[in-house]
Design a protein around this motif. Sequence first.
Motif, PDB file in Angstrom:
ATOM      1  N   ARG A  74       0.818  -1.218   0.000  1.00 19.71           N
ATOM      2  CA  ARG A  74       0.000   0.000   0.000  1.00 19.71           C
ATOM      3  C   ARG A  74       0.853   1.270   0.000  1.00 19.71           C
ATOM      4  NH1 ARG A  74      -5.906  -0.724   0.613  1.00 19.71           N
ATOM      5  NH2 ARG A  74      -6.149  -2.963   0.882  1.00 19.71           N
ATOM      6  N   GLU A  75       2.159   1.073   0.130  1.00 20.41           N
ATOM      7  CA  GLU A  75       3.121   2.178   0.129  1.00 20.41           C
ATOM      8  C   GLU A  75       2.829   3.203   1.236  1.00 20.41           C
ATOM      9  OE1 GLU A  75       4.570   3.874  -3.475  1.00 20.41           O
ATOM     10  OE2 GLU A  75       3.880   2.177  -4.680  1.00 20.41           O
ATOM     11  N   TYR A  76       2.439   2.685   2.408  1.00 10.88           N
ATOM     12  CA  TYR A  76       2.358   3.567   3.559  1.00 10.88           C
ATOM     13  C   TYR A  76       3.750   4.102   3.893  1.00 10.88           C
ATOM     14  CZ  TYR A  76      -2.386   1.859   4.276  1.00 10.88           C
ATOM     15  OH  TYR A  76      -3.716   1.558   4.109  1.00 10.88           O
ATOM     16  N   ILE A  77       4.760   3.296   3.580  1.00 10.99           N
ATOM     17  CA  ILE A  77       6.154   3.729   3.632  1.00 10.99           C
ATOM     18  C   ILE A  77       6.728   3.512   2.233  1.00 10.99           C
ATOM     19  CG2 ILE A  77       8.423   3.356   4.684  1.00 10.99           C
ATOM     20  CD1 ILE A  77       7.039   2.287   7.150  1.00 10.99           C
ATOM     21  N   ALA A  78       7.467   4.484   1.737  1.00 10.54           N
ATOM     22  CA  ALA A  78       7.973   4.412   0.361  1.00 10.54           C
ATOM     23  C   ALA A  78       8.763   3.132   0.131  1.00 10.54           C
ATOM     24  CB  ALA A  78       8.847   5.630   0.074  1.00 10.54           C
ATOM     25  N   ASN A  79       8.627   2.578  -1.072  1.00 13.31           N
ATOM     26  CA  ASN A  79       9.273   1.306  -1.380  1.00 13.31           C
ATOM     27  C   ASN A  79      10.793   1.404  -1.437  1.00 13.31           C
ATOM     28  OD1 ASN A  79       6.608   0.146  -3.544  1.00 13.31           O
ATOM     29  ND2 ASN A  79       7.003  -0.344  -1.402  1.00 13.31           N
ATOM     30  N   TYR A  80      11.328   2.600  -1.586  1.00 10.00           N
ATOM     31  CA  TYR A  80      12.787   2.686  -1.549  1.00 10.00           C
ATOM     32  C   TYR A  80      13.314   2.558  -0.107  1.00 10.00           C
ATOM     33  CZ  TYR A  80      12.462   7.592  -0.027  1.00 10.00           C
ATOM     34  OH  TYR A  80      12.192   8.757   0.675  1.00 10.00           O
ATOM     35  N   LEU A  81      12.379   2.618   0.856  1.00  9.77           N
ATOM     36  CA  LEU A  81      12.729   2.361   2.252  1.00  9.77           C
ATOM     37  C   LEU A  81      12.293   0.963   2.682  1.00  9.77           C
ATOM     38  CD1 LEU A  81      11.758   5.778   3.891  1.00  9.77           C
ATOM     39  CD2 LEU A  81      14.051   4.954   3.299  1.00  9.77           C
ATOM     40  N   ILE A  82      11.067   0.591   2.398  1.00 10.87           N
ATOM     41  CA  ILE A  82      10.534  -0.733   2.734  1.00 10.87           C
ATOM     42  C   ILE A  82      10.043  -1.388   1.444  1.00 10.87           C
ATOM     43  CG2 ILE A  82       8.873  -2.054   4.083  1.00 10.87           C
ATOM     44  CD1 ILE A  82      10.872  -0.666   5.821  1.00 10.87           C
ATOM     45  N   PRO A  83      10.812  -2.303   0.859  1.00  6.44           N
ATOM     46  CA  PRO A  83      10.375  -2.945  -0.388  1.00  6.44           C
ATOM     47  C   PRO A  83       9.294  -3.974  -0.112  1.00  6.44           C
ATOM     48  CG  PRO A  83      12.403  -3.938   0.357  1.00  6.44           C
ATOM     49  CD  PRO A  83      12.110  -2.814   1.318  1.00  6.44           C
ATOM     50  N   THR A  84       8.585  -4.350  -1.140  1.00  4.21           N
ATOM     51  CA  THR A  84       7.584  -5.416  -1.003  1.00  4.21           C
ATOM     52  C   THR A  84       8.285  -6.769  -0.962  1.00  4.21           C
ATOM     53  OG1 THR A  84       7.344  -5.695  -3.391  1.00  4.21           O
ATOM     54  CG2 THR A  84       5.940  -4.044  -2.319  1.00  4.21           C
ATOM     55  N   PRO A  85       7.647  -7.797  -0.388  1.00  4.36           N
ATOM     56  CA  PRO A  85       8.243  -9.139  -0.414  1.00  4.36           C
ATOM     57  C   PRO A  85       8.554  -9.615  -1.834  1.00  4.36           C
ATOM     58  CG  PRO A  85       6.418  -9.068   1.135  1.00  4.36           C
ATOM     59  CD  PRO A  85       6.411  -7.767   0.416  1.00  4.36           C
ATOM     60  N   GLY A  86       7.711  -9.245  -2.800  1.00  6.04           N
ATOM     61  CA  GLY A  86       7.969  -9.630  -4.183  1.00  6.04           C
ATOM     62  C   GLY A  86       9.252  -9.029  -4.715  1.00  6.04           C
ATOM     63  N   GLN A  87       9.507  -7.761  -4.376  1.00  6.65           N
ATOM     64  CA  GLN A  87      10.733  -7.110  -4.816  1.00  6.65           C
ATOM     65  C   GLN A  87      11.971  -7.761  -4.196  1.00  6.65           C
ATOM     66  OE1 GLN A  87       9.744  -3.121  -3.589  1.00  6.65           O
ATOM     67  NE2 GLN A  87       9.073  -2.503  -5.646  1.00  6.65           N
ATOM     68  N   VAL A  88      11.854  -8.138  -2.919  1.00  6.92           N
ATOM     69  CA  VAL A  88      12.973  -8.811  -2.258  1.00  6.92           C
ATOM     70  C   VAL A  88      13.223 -10.177  -2.889  1.00  6.92           C
ATOM     71  CG1 VAL A  88      13.798  -9.757  -0.067  1.00  6.92           C
ATOM     72  CG2 VAL A  88      12.561  -7.579  -0.095  1.00  6.92           C
ATOM     73  N   TRP A  89      12.148 -10.908  -3.177  1.00  4.11           N
ATOM     74  CA  TRP A  89      12.302 -12.215  -3.818  1.00  4.11           C
ATOM     75  C   TRP A  89      12.924 -12.077  -5.204  1.00  4.11           C
ATOM     76  CZ3 TRP A  89      12.641 -17.113  -2.820  1.00  4.11           C
ATOM     77  CH2 TRP A  89      12.458 -18.051  -3.838  1.00  4.11           C
ATOM     78  N   GLU A  90      12.488 -11.079  -5.937  1.00  6.52           N
ATOM     79  CA  GLU A  90      13.058 -10.851  -7.269  1.00  6.52           C
ATOM     80  C   GLU A  90      14.547 -10.533  -7.174  1.00  6.52           C
ATOM     81  OE1 GLU A  90      12.430  -7.903 -11.147  1.00  6.52           O
ATOM     82  OE2 GLU A  90      11.105  -7.766  -9.396  1.00  6.52           O
ATOM     83  N   LYS A  91      14.924  -9.756  -6.166  1.00  8.04           N
ATOM     84  CA  LYS A  91      16.343  -9.424  -5.981  1.00  8.04           C
ATOM     85  C   LYS A  91      17.136 -10.663  -5.585  1.00  8.04           C
ATOM     86  CE  LYS A  91      17.828  -5.884  -6.189  1.00  8.04           C
ATOM     87  NZ  LYS A  91      18.557  -5.130  -7.247  1.00  8.04           N
ATOM     88  N   LEU A  92      16.546 -11.503  -4.731  1.00  5.20           N
ATOM     89  CA  LEU A  92      17.221 -12.748  -4.330  1.00  5.20           C
ATOM     90  C   LEU A  92      17.486 -13.645  -5.530  1.00  5.20           C
ATOM     91  CD1 LEU A  92      15.515 -13.804  -0.972  1.00  5.20           C
ATOM     92  CD2 LEU A  92      17.973 -13.544  -1.340  1.00  5.20           C
TER      93      LEU A  92
END
Length: 306
Positions: A74-92
């Motif tokens: 929901r981007e209550y906190i900007a994604n450049y600070l708190i990424p989504t689990p999907g973004q972390v998985w993609e980076k992994l």
Amino acid sequence: MSEHAVDQDVTSGTAATGGAAAPARSGRPAQSGGPTRRGRPSLTTRLTRLADALWRPALVLVAIFAAWWFVADREYIANYLIPTPGQVWEKLTSEWDFLLENTMITLYETVLGFVLATVIGIASAVLITYSSTMERSLYPIVLFAQVIPKIAIAPLLGVLLGTGMAPKIVLAVLIAFFPVVVSGVSGLRSTDPELIDLSATMGAGPWKTFRKIRFPNALPHLMSGMKVAVTLAVTGAVVGEFVGASEGLGYVLLLASGNLDSALLFADLILMSIIGIVLFVLVEIAEALLIPWHASRRSGVPLTTA
């Protein structure tokens, strides 16, 4: 009746009934998990204990993951600070080779530092316990070394030992050393003096008394200290990589922070946590194998369910 005699009775009962084991003479009902050795729980019981030990932390992890996903999506906190689990998985997955290489480096530094800290710590604990001179000389230095912030001496170690693995391993040793020493001294001193006197009257020398009485009695305390030390060793290796390193998870953490790559930073933190958890569980398994007789292994539900 000895266990060997019980085995003979079971064998003779099997032969007499044409392959079916004779019922137990004690009259106690058989456990649902099948026959077990004396004092050992059945496989069903151990699996039940494992499930009971894991469902609560699993539930907490699911709740944390759900809250993380909700806030980041929901981007209550900007994604450049708190990424989504999907973004972390993609980076992994996209950076897996790079992350795996650095994870292996940090794991090597952690394990070697922990092993050295354990060996040096046990040796120091023995010297402190058996020699009052060493206690007065060594114990204050150990305490003084512990209160010094290790991150403050990391740059000094980098200057003295270079930018290779040596300063990281030394820092891991320095951080993990203290819990091993304290728990070792506490365990070696907890032996009943009357038991030591009895062994002396029966002709046991200092080495045999140490090997048969003092050290086994100290193992519960020592294993507790080692479980603390192995997690601290991870911290020591990572902190060492903050200064003058070009590899390892600590270096990746600095790289991700400098580039504001929060997905890489979270992936790095997850891998650090996995290293610490796996090493802790391995020490827990070693404890279950070394001291299955201790009350701490029978009370509660340890991770290994042994």
